[in-house]
Design a protein around this motif. Sequence first.
Motif, PDB file in Angstrom:
ATOM      1  N   ARG A  20     -10.351   3.532 -19.068  1.00 18.44           N
ATOM      2  CA  ARG A  20     -10.884   4.834 -18.668  1.00 18.44           C
ATOM      3  C   ARG A  20     -11.560   5.442 -19.887  1.00 18.44           C
ATOM      4  O   ARG A  20     -10.986   5.444 -20.980  1.00 18.44           O
ATOM      5  CB  ARG A  20      -9.726   5.719 -18.206  1.00 18.44           C
ATOM      6  CG  ARG A  20     -10.138   7.085 -17.707  1.00 18.44           C
ATOM      7  CD  ARG A  20      -8.926   7.956 -17.414  1.00 18.44           C
ATOM      8  NE  ARG A  20      -8.194   8.291 -18.628  1.00 18.44           N
ATOM      9  CZ  ARG A  20      -7.235   9.209 -18.694  1.00 18.44           C
ATOM     10  NH1 ARG A  20      -6.872   9.863 -17.614  1.00 18.44           N
ATOM     11  NH2 ARG A  20      -6.603   9.455 -19.829  1.00 18.44           N
ATOM     12  N   HIS A  72      -7.652  17.412 -15.079  1.00 18.78           N
ATOM     13  CA  HIS A  72      -8.781  16.735 -15.717  1.00 18.78           C
ATOM     14  C   HIS A  72     -10.076  17.520 -15.627  1.00 18.78           C
ATOM     15  O   HIS A  72     -10.875  17.524 -16.559  1.00 18.78           O
ATOM     16  CB  HIS A  72      -8.955  15.337 -15.106  1.00 18.78           C
ATOM     17  CG  HIS A  72      -8.250  14.315 -15.933  1.00 18.78           C
ATOM     18  ND1 HIS A  72      -8.860  13.641 -16.954  1.00 18.78           N
ATOM     19  CD2 HIS A  72      -6.965  13.920 -15.928  1.00 18.78           C
ATOM     20  CE1 HIS A  72      -7.998  12.843 -17.534  1.00 18.78           C
ATOM     21  NE2 HIS A  72      -6.823  12.988 -16.935  1.00 18.78           N
ATOM     22  N   SER A 128      -8.625  12.712 -21.363  1.00 14.98           N
ATOM     23  CA  SER A 128      -7.723  13.861 -21.267  1.00 14.98           C
ATOM     24  C   SER A 128      -7.589  14.622 -22.577  1.00 14.98           C
ATOM     25  O   SER A 128      -6.732  15.506 -22.679  1.00 14.98           O
ATOM     26  CB  SER A 128      -6.347  13.371 -20.813  1.00 14.98           C
ATOM     27  OG  SER A 128      -5.936  12.284 -21.611  1.00 14.98           O
ATOM     28  N   HIS A 180      -2.113  11.029 -10.910  1.00 17.82           N
ATOM     29  CA  HIS A 180      -1.298  11.312 -12.091  1.00 17.82           C
ATOM     30  C   HIS A 180       0.153  10.919 -11.822  1.00 17.82           C
ATOM     31  O   HIS A 180       0.590  10.903 -10.664  1.00 17.82           O
ATOM     32  CB  HIS A 180      -1.381  12.810 -12.401  1.00 17.82           C
ATOM     33  CG  HIS A 180      -0.657  13.197 -13.643  1.00 17.82           C
ATOM     34  ND1 HIS A 180       0.415  14.057 -13.638  1.00 17.82           N
ATOM     35  CD2 HIS A 180      -0.843  12.835 -14.931  1.00 17.82           C
ATOM     36  CE1 HIS A 180       0.855  14.215 -14.875  1.00 17.82           C
ATOM     37  NE2 HIS A 180       0.104  13.485 -15.682  1.00 17.82           N
ATOM     38  N   SER A 205      -6.081  11.412 -12.234  1.00 20.40           N
ATOM     39  CA  SER A 205      -6.284  11.250 -13.674  1.00 20.40           C
ATOM     40  C   SER A 205      -7.468  10.330 -13.955  1.00 20.40           C
ATOM     41  O   SER A 205      -7.870  10.180 -15.111  1.00 20.40           O
ATOM     42  CB  SER A 205      -5.023  10.697 -14.330  1.00 20.40           C
ATOM     43  OG  SER A 205      -4.029  11.693 -14.340  1.00 20.40           O
TER      44      SER A 205
HETATM   45  N1  DSN Z   1      -1.624  11.634 -19.361  1.00 19.84           N
HETATM   46  C1  DSN Z   1      -2.754  12.481 -19.081  1.00 19.84           C
HETATM   47  C2  DSN Z   1      -3.978  11.663 -18.894  1.00 19.84           C
HETATM   48  O1  DSN Z   1      -4.337  11.003 -19.852  1.00 19.84           O
HETATM   49  O2  DSN Z   1      -4.611  11.671 -17.854  1.00 19.84           O
HETATM   50  C3  DSN Z   1      -2.520  13.377 -17.970  1.00 19.84           C
HETATM   51  O3  DSN Z   1      -1.321  14.074 -18.158  1.00 19.84           O
END
Ligand code: DSN
Length: 430
Positions: free
Chosen positions: A358, A197, A28, A119, A169
Amino acid sequence: MATVVGQLRQVVREHSRRFERSIPLIASENLLSPYAKELLISDLHSRYAEGLPGERYYEGNEDVDRVENLCLDLARRLFRCSFADVRPISGTVANLAVLKALAEPGDLVGTSRLADGAHISSASFGAFGVRGVRPVYYAWDEEAMTIDVARTREILRAVRPKLCLFGLSVFLFPMPLADLAPTLEAIGARGWYDAAHVLGLIAGGEFQDPLREGCEILSASTHKTLPGPQHGLLVGEPKDEETVKRLQAGAFPGVTSNHHLHAMAALAVSFAEHLAFGREYARRTVENARALASALHERGFEVLGERLGFTASHTLAVRVEREGGGSEVARRLSEAGIIANKNLLPGDRSPKSPGGVRLGTPEVTRVGMGAKEMVRIAELFDALLHQGRPAAEVREEAAVLKAGFTGLRYCFGAGEAAYRYYDLVGRDPS
Ligand code: DSN
């Protein structure tokens, strides 16, 4: 107090230097271009401009109106649509604006579960809870890492939510929007896509095209695959003028007062840059994600979505239970100069013990890395997490790799230092 200010400047310099020497893989995050940064610290920061261009509650907004009209025009061009609102100040605020406009407390709203990658906006402790709407969860296909269309059609027909949110997300593959669109139409539900995203991928023609696949409105933050400032956005093809008015009223006065004019100006720069460079940037970002996924898989990591080529976006999800679990692995990677985050994955039982990490390629692509560097990053993962090499050694190797990639790409002023600390004053206060 002057000393504290000096300390703060030093801490932020050190922060910039830390990221300059690291491999940043947070899906992100991204880097702002020098022209966007310049407007972010302009006088616009000091001003108020509630309302819309030409209909302000303050005087002195003539130039703000010109900036906002340019920003709106660029947003409509980039997303090929008739409606834009650039006043939400973040992705969550954009989501709240949609909920305020298109749902009432107690309404049912379709969405995905957090463990399936949604999210926190969809959670009762997030935007859904703030608006008091009740989630209806889509069925999930763990192997395909996307919505299970057949089972979700049944759920939608049985429960008939008023609004259906599509967005994640951990966004590996496009949502099956076109497959679900007839069901939405049959039950009278409106399609809403949270593109935070994948905004830069969509604008770059790489992922999917929600506004032409059945969604009426798209909300987003603007600093992930779209390498803009931290801000929010609404774009779409609202079905009537009443919906336009409701969305605008949702943004202001619904969920914002002033809309951070400096960030809006920087966003206009980022839109212009994405119109010029976004296609190539989006393509390379996805290529890098696939290359990193394959290289990790070849080294024995459990990368999700294998059957479909691991990912079609900037993100990959890696189950790391064998390596110690998401929290432990994210911490060890950070010690080794590789910045990622722990993440819940499908099947995880407790939010306190996420089974995965991730990873994302927006930032490493932005500084010019390619397939060769993705293999090198996978080697560093392997050295640290499978071969037991000390974090300090891996950190030095990560810094050596990164040293060749500290200039920005895919923007005007390409080559400018990506992690530059803007020392406008030139000295610490005494
Ligand atoms: N918190 C963010 C993320 O890392 O996906 C999205 O707002």
